[in-house]
Design a protein around this motif. Structure first.
Motif, PDB file in Angstrom:
ATOM      1  N   VAL A  78    -111.662  58.077   6.698  1.00 46.65           N
ATOM      2  CA  VAL A  78    -111.772  59.533   6.752  1.00 46.65           C
ATOM      3  C   VAL A  78    -111.455  60.053   8.151  1.00 46.65           C
ATOM      4  CG1 VAL A  78    -113.340  61.495   6.488  1.00 46.65           C
ATOM      5  CG2 VAL A  78    -113.479  59.580   4.891  1.00 46.65           C
ATOM      6  N   SER A  79    -112.057  59.441   9.155  1.00 50.34           N
ATOM      7  CA  SER A  79    -111.827  59.885  10.546  1.00 50.34           C
ATOM      8  C   SER A  79    -110.347  59.846  10.903  1.00 50.34           C
ATOM      9  CB  SER A  79    -112.616  59.005  11.514  1.00 50.34           C
ATOM     10  OG  SER A  79    -114.000  59.066  11.271  1.00 50.34           O
ATOM     11  N   LYS A  97    -115.755  60.676  18.561  1.00 49.71           N
ATOM     12  CA  LYS A  97    -117.029  60.350  19.198  1.00 49.71           C
ATOM     13  C   LYS A  97    -117.864  59.624  18.150  1.00 49.71           C
ATOM     14  CE  LYS A  97    -121.007  62.391  21.573  1.00 49.71           C
ATOM     15  NZ  LYS A  97    -122.019  62.265  20.499  1.00 49.71           N
ATOM     16  N   TRP A  98    -118.087  58.336  18.412  1.00 47.23           N
ATOM     17  CA  TRP A  98    -118.775  57.495  17.432  1.00 47.23           C
ATOM     18  C   TRP A  98    -120.075  58.141  16.977  1.00 47.23           C
ATOM     19  CZ3 TRP A  98    -123.621  55.276  17.503  1.00 47.23           C
ATOM     20  CH2 TRP A  98    -123.860  54.295  16.541  1.00 47.23           C
ATOM     21  N   PRO A  99    -120.384  58.115  15.671  1.00 46.46           N
ATOM     22  CA  PRO A  99    -119.577  57.435  14.655  1.00 46.46           C
ATOM     23  C   PRO A  99    -118.557  58.324  13.954  1.00 46.46           C
ATOM     24  CG  PRO A  99    -121.702  58.031  13.734  1.00 46.46           C
ATOM     25  CD  PRO A  99    -121.731  58.475  15.175  1.00 46.46           C
ATOM     26  N   ASN A 100    -118.714  59.654  14.015  1.00 46.92           N
ATOM     27  CA  ASN A 100    -117.850  60.468  13.152  1.00 46.92           C
ATOM     28  C   ASN A 100    -117.707  61.924  13.583  1.00 46.92           C
ATOM     29  OD1 ASN A 100    -120.435  61.259  12.504  1.00 46.92           O
ATOM     30  ND2 ASN A 100    -120.446  60.211  10.530  1.00 46.92           N
ATOM     31  N   ASP A 101    -117.738  62.184  14.867  1.00 46.43           N
ATOM     32  CA  ASP A 101    -117.404  63.521  15.365  1.00 46.43           C
ATOM     33  C   ASP A 101    -115.943  63.532  15.800  1.00 46.43           C
ATOM     34  OD1 ASP A 101    -119.886  64.571  14.933  1.00 46.43           O
ATOM     35  OD2 ASP A 101    -120.552  64.447  17.011  1.00 46.43           O
ATOM     36  N   ILE A 102    -115.227  64.589  15.476  1.00 45.58           N
ATOM     37  CA  ILE A 102    -113.835  64.733  15.878  1.00 45.58           C
ATOM     38  C   ILE A 102    -113.791  65.658  17.093  1.00 45.58           C
ATOM     39  CG2 ILE A 102    -111.514  65.379  15.161  1.00 45.58           C
ATOM     40  CD1 ILE A 102    -112.754  63.040  13.568  1.00 45.58           C
ATOM     41  N   LEU A 103    -113.185  65.179  18.190  1.00 47.38           N
ATOM     42  CA  LEU A 103    -113.148  65.932  19.436  1.00 47.38           C
ATOM     43  C   LEU A 103    -111.722  66.268  19.834  1.00 47.38           C
ATOM     44  CD1 LEU A 103    -116.078  64.826  19.556  1.00 47.38           C
ATOM     45  CD2 LEU A 103    -115.738  64.417  21.989  1.00 47.38           C
ATOM     46  N   SER A 104    -111.576  67.418  20.489  1.00 45.29           N
ATOM     47  CA  SER A 104    -110.359  67.756  21.215  1.00 45.29           C
ATOM     48  C   SER A 104    -110.783  67.913  22.668  1.00 45.29           C
ATOM     49  CB  SER A 104    -109.738  69.049  20.685  1.00 45.29           C
ATOM     50  OG  SER A 104    -108.630  69.436  21.482  1.00 45.29           O
ATOM     51  N   ALA A 105    -110.234  67.071  23.546  1.00 45.93           N
ATOM     52  CA  ALA A 105    -110.754  66.934  24.910  1.00 45.93           C
ATOM     53  C   ALA A 105    -112.223  66.537  24.787  1.00 45.93           C
ATOM     54  CB  ALA A 105    -110.524  68.201  25.714  1.00 45.93           C
ATOM     55  N   ASN A 106    -113.139  67.283  25.370  1.00 45.24           N
ATOM     56  CA  ASN A 106    -114.558  66.917  25.251  1.00 45.24           C
ATOM     57  C   ASN A 106    -115.335  67.901  24.378  1.00 45.24           C
ATOM     58  OD1 ASN A 106    -114.468  69.078  26.982  1.00 45.24           O
ATOM     59  ND2 ASN A 106    -116.067  68.318  28.340  1.00 45.24           N
ATOM     60  N   LYS A 107    -114.633  68.645  23.512  1.00 48.81           N
ATOM     61  CA  LYS A 107    -115.274  69.629  22.645  1.00 48.81           C
ATOM     62  C   LYS A 107    -115.208  69.173  21.176  1.00 48.81           C
ATOM     63  CE  LYS A 107    -116.283  72.696  25.839  1.00 48.81           C
ATOM     64  NZ  LYS A 107    -115.780  74.087  25.807  1.00 48.81           N
ATOM     65  N   GLY A 219    -119.960  48.585  11.750  1.00 43.60           N
ATOM     66  CA  GLY A 219    -119.814  49.900  12.358  1.00 43.60           C
ATOM     67  C   GLY A 219    -120.795  50.228  13.461  1.00 43.60           C
ATOM     68  N   ARG A 220    -121.605  49.266  13.900  1.00 44.79           N
ATOM     69  CA  ARG A 220    -122.502  49.522  15.022  1.00 44.79           C
ATOM     70  C   ARG A 220    -121.699  49.612  16.315  1.00 44.79           C
ATOM     71  NH1 ARG A 220    -128.003  48.116  14.216  1.00 44.79           N
ATOM     72  NH2 ARG A 220    -128.160  47.138  16.261  1.00 44.79           N
ATOM     73  N   LEU A 221    -122.152  50.453  17.245  1.00 41.09           N
ATOM     74  CA  LEU A 221    -121.434  50.661  18.501  1.00 41.09           C
ATOM     75  C   LEU A 221    -121.718  49.508  19.457  1.00 41.09           C
ATOM     76  CD1 LEU A 221    -119.642  52.784  19.965  1.00 41.09           C
ATOM     77  CD2 LEU A 221    -121.741  53.604  21.061  1.00 41.09           C
ATOM     78  N   GLN A 222    -120.651  48.921  19.985  1.00 44.98           N
ATOM     79  CA  GLN A 222    -120.771  47.815  20.942  1.00 44.98           C
ATOM     80  C   GLN A 222    -120.600  48.359  22.351  1.00 44.98           C
ATOM     81  OE1 GLN A 222    -117.611  45.416  19.269  1.00 44.98           O
ATOM     82  NE2 GLN A 222    -119.064  44.135  18.147  1.00 44.98           N
ATOM     83  N   ILE A 235    -126.753  54.359  14.747  1.00 40.80           N
ATOM     84  CA  ILE A 235    -126.641  55.767  15.125  1.00 40.80           C
ATOM     85  C   ILE A 235    -127.948  56.334  15.670  1.00 40.80           C
ATOM     86  CG2 ILE A 235    -127.063  56.498  12.733  1.00 40.80           C
ATOM     87  CD1 ILE A 235    -125.240  58.919  13.349  1.00 40.80           C
ATOM     88  N   LYS A 236    -129.089  55.872  15.176  1.00 39.98           N
ATOM     89  CA  LYS A 236    -130.375  56.412  15.618  1.00 39.98           C
ATOM     90  C   LYS A 236    -130.866  55.758  16.919  1.00 39.98           C
ATOM     91  CE  LYS A 236    -131.805  57.503  10.895  1.00 39.98           C
ATOM     92  NZ  LYS A 236    -132.809  57.258   9.832  1.00 39.98           N
ATOM     93  N   GLU A 237    -130.116  54.777  17.408  1.00 35.62           N
ATOM     94  CA  GLU A 237    -130.602  53.971  18.529  1.00 35.62           C
ATOM     95  C   GLU A 237    -129.968  54.322  19.867  1.00 35.62           C
ATOM     96  OE1 GLU A 237    -131.451  49.982  15.839  1.00 35.62           O
ATOM     97  OE2 GLU A 237    -129.636  50.079  17.052  1.00 35.62           O
ATOM     98  N   ILE A 238    -128.965  55.192  19.878  1.00 33.86           N
ATOM     99  CA  ILE A 238    -128.273  55.474  21.139  1.00 33.86           C
ATOM    100  C   ILE A 238    -127.707  56.880  21.133  1.00 33.86           C
ATOM    101  CG2 ILE A 238    -126.041  54.583  20.344  1.00 33.86           C
ATOM    102  CD1 ILE A 238    -125.621  53.442  23.193  1.00 33.86           C
ATOM    103  N   GLN A 239    -127.669  57.487  22.299  1.00 35.45           N
ATOM    104  CA  GLN A 239    -127.077  58.824  22.466  1.00 35.45           C
ATOM    105  C   GLN A 239    -126.260  58.816  23.744  1.00 35.45           C
ATOM    106  OE1 GLN A 239    -129.918  61.952  23.007  1.00 35.45           O
ATOM    107  NE2 GLN A 239    -128.383  63.565  23.104  1.00 35.45           N
ATOM    108  N   MET A 240    -125.013  59.279  23.652  1.00 33.60           N
ATOM    109  CA  MET A 240    -124.187  59.404  24.838  1.00 33.60           C
ATOM    110  C   MET A 240    -124.558  60.695  25.570  1.00 33.60           C
ATOM    111  SD  MET A 240    -120.022  59.688  25.210  1.00 33.60           S
ATOM    112  CE  MET A 240    -119.695  58.154  24.348  1.00 33.60           C
ATOM    113  N   LEU A 241    -124.746  60.607  26.871  1.00 37.00           N
ATOM    114  CA  LEU A 241    -125.094  61.774  27.670  1.00 37.00           C
ATOM    115  C   LEU A 241    -123.834  62.253  28.390  1.00 37.00           C
ATOM    116  CD1 LEU A 241    -128.425  60.353  29.163  1.00 37.00           C
ATOM    117  CD2 LEU A 241    -128.125  61.747  27.098  1.00 37.00           C
TER     118      LEU A 241
END
Length: 242
Positions: A78-79, A97-107, A219-222, A235-241
């Motif tokens: 899908v992505s 942006k893992w797992p399933n956000d679609i970004l243009s630049a950083n938005k 599909g876990r983020l490495q 997905i519930k274990e990490i957040q990008m700042l």
């Protein structure tokens, strides 16, 4: 492809789940709405959208996933379908942006929510929800959000985008059955901030530095950590700042 157009609904995902439980729908049946009052994002987040401005859709996918460990393969299909369609419309600086956000630049311009159900015969039925910011230009109070109209300065035909996305999704589903490794690598190559040192927070809100390396088979983020070890996160274990 069957297309069901609604003026307003609480959730296109819930509507499609409801009718698919009552009748046999053809694969890639799509529901769209001009207004969604209870749009959902990952982990219970609310998806807000201006009426009539954006692409709000859900699509039924069946006869694809054979076991629950393969669910991220659909996320990949899908992505990449969305990214391919947007590239054809000259949307710049696209990433996932893992797992399933679609970004243009950083938005953020789009988000995907996939809900799977296992039937009594063991088959897996998936409802793929997609919210894509198309012609909305006001994102007051949403500093990380944008739209196709904002990043290009022009308006888009929502139905044309929908048809392009579904066409690429059908191709990706077929391709994934033959060569899932190729699509997986395309997904990894598009990961936002891959290979760049970034601050993260874990589920305990503890901050740490890491560098995205890829995704695991499920599909876990490495993430490469400062001690040179590679940790995997759900997905519930990490957040990008950022």
């Amino acid at each position: 492809m069957k297309l069901i157009k609604l003026d307003a609904i609480d959730s296109t995902n819930e509507f499609l789940k409801g009718i698919s439980s009552k009748e046999a729908l053809e694969n890639f049946t799509v529901v769209t709405a001009e207004n969604q009052t209870k749009g959902k994002g990952q982990m219970g987040a609310v998806w807000n959208s201006e009426v009539g401005k954006n692409l709000i859709m859900s699509v039924l996918v069946k006869d694809f996933l054979l076991e629950i460990t393969q669910v991220f393969n659909l996320n990949i299909a899908v992505s990449l379908a969305v990214i391919t369609a947007l590239k054809k419309n000259n949307i710049p600086d696209l990433s996932i942006k893992w797992p399933n956000d679609i970004l243009s630049a950083n938005k953020k311009i789009g988000g995907i929510l996939i809900e799977n159900s296992i039937k009594s015969d063991g088959t897996i039925l998936s409802i793929v929800g997609l919210g894509l910011n198309v012609n909305q230009t006001n994102f007051e109070g949403l500093p990380k959000a944008s739209s196709l109209a904002v990043v290009t300065g022009k308006e888009f035909d929502k139905e044309k985008l929908l048809l392009e996305i579904i066409a690429h999704l059908e191709m990706n589903v077929a391709a994934s059955k033959l060569n899932p490794a190729s699509l997986r690598q395309q997904f990894v190559d598009l990961l936002y901030k891959k290979g760049v040192p970034m601050p993260f927070a874990n589920s305990k809100d503890e901050k740490f530095m890491g560098m995205i390396q890829g995704i695991s088979p499920v599909g876990r983020l490495q993430v490469l950590l400062e001690d040179d070890s590679v940790a995997e996160f759900d997905i519930k274990e990490i957040q990008m700042l950022y």
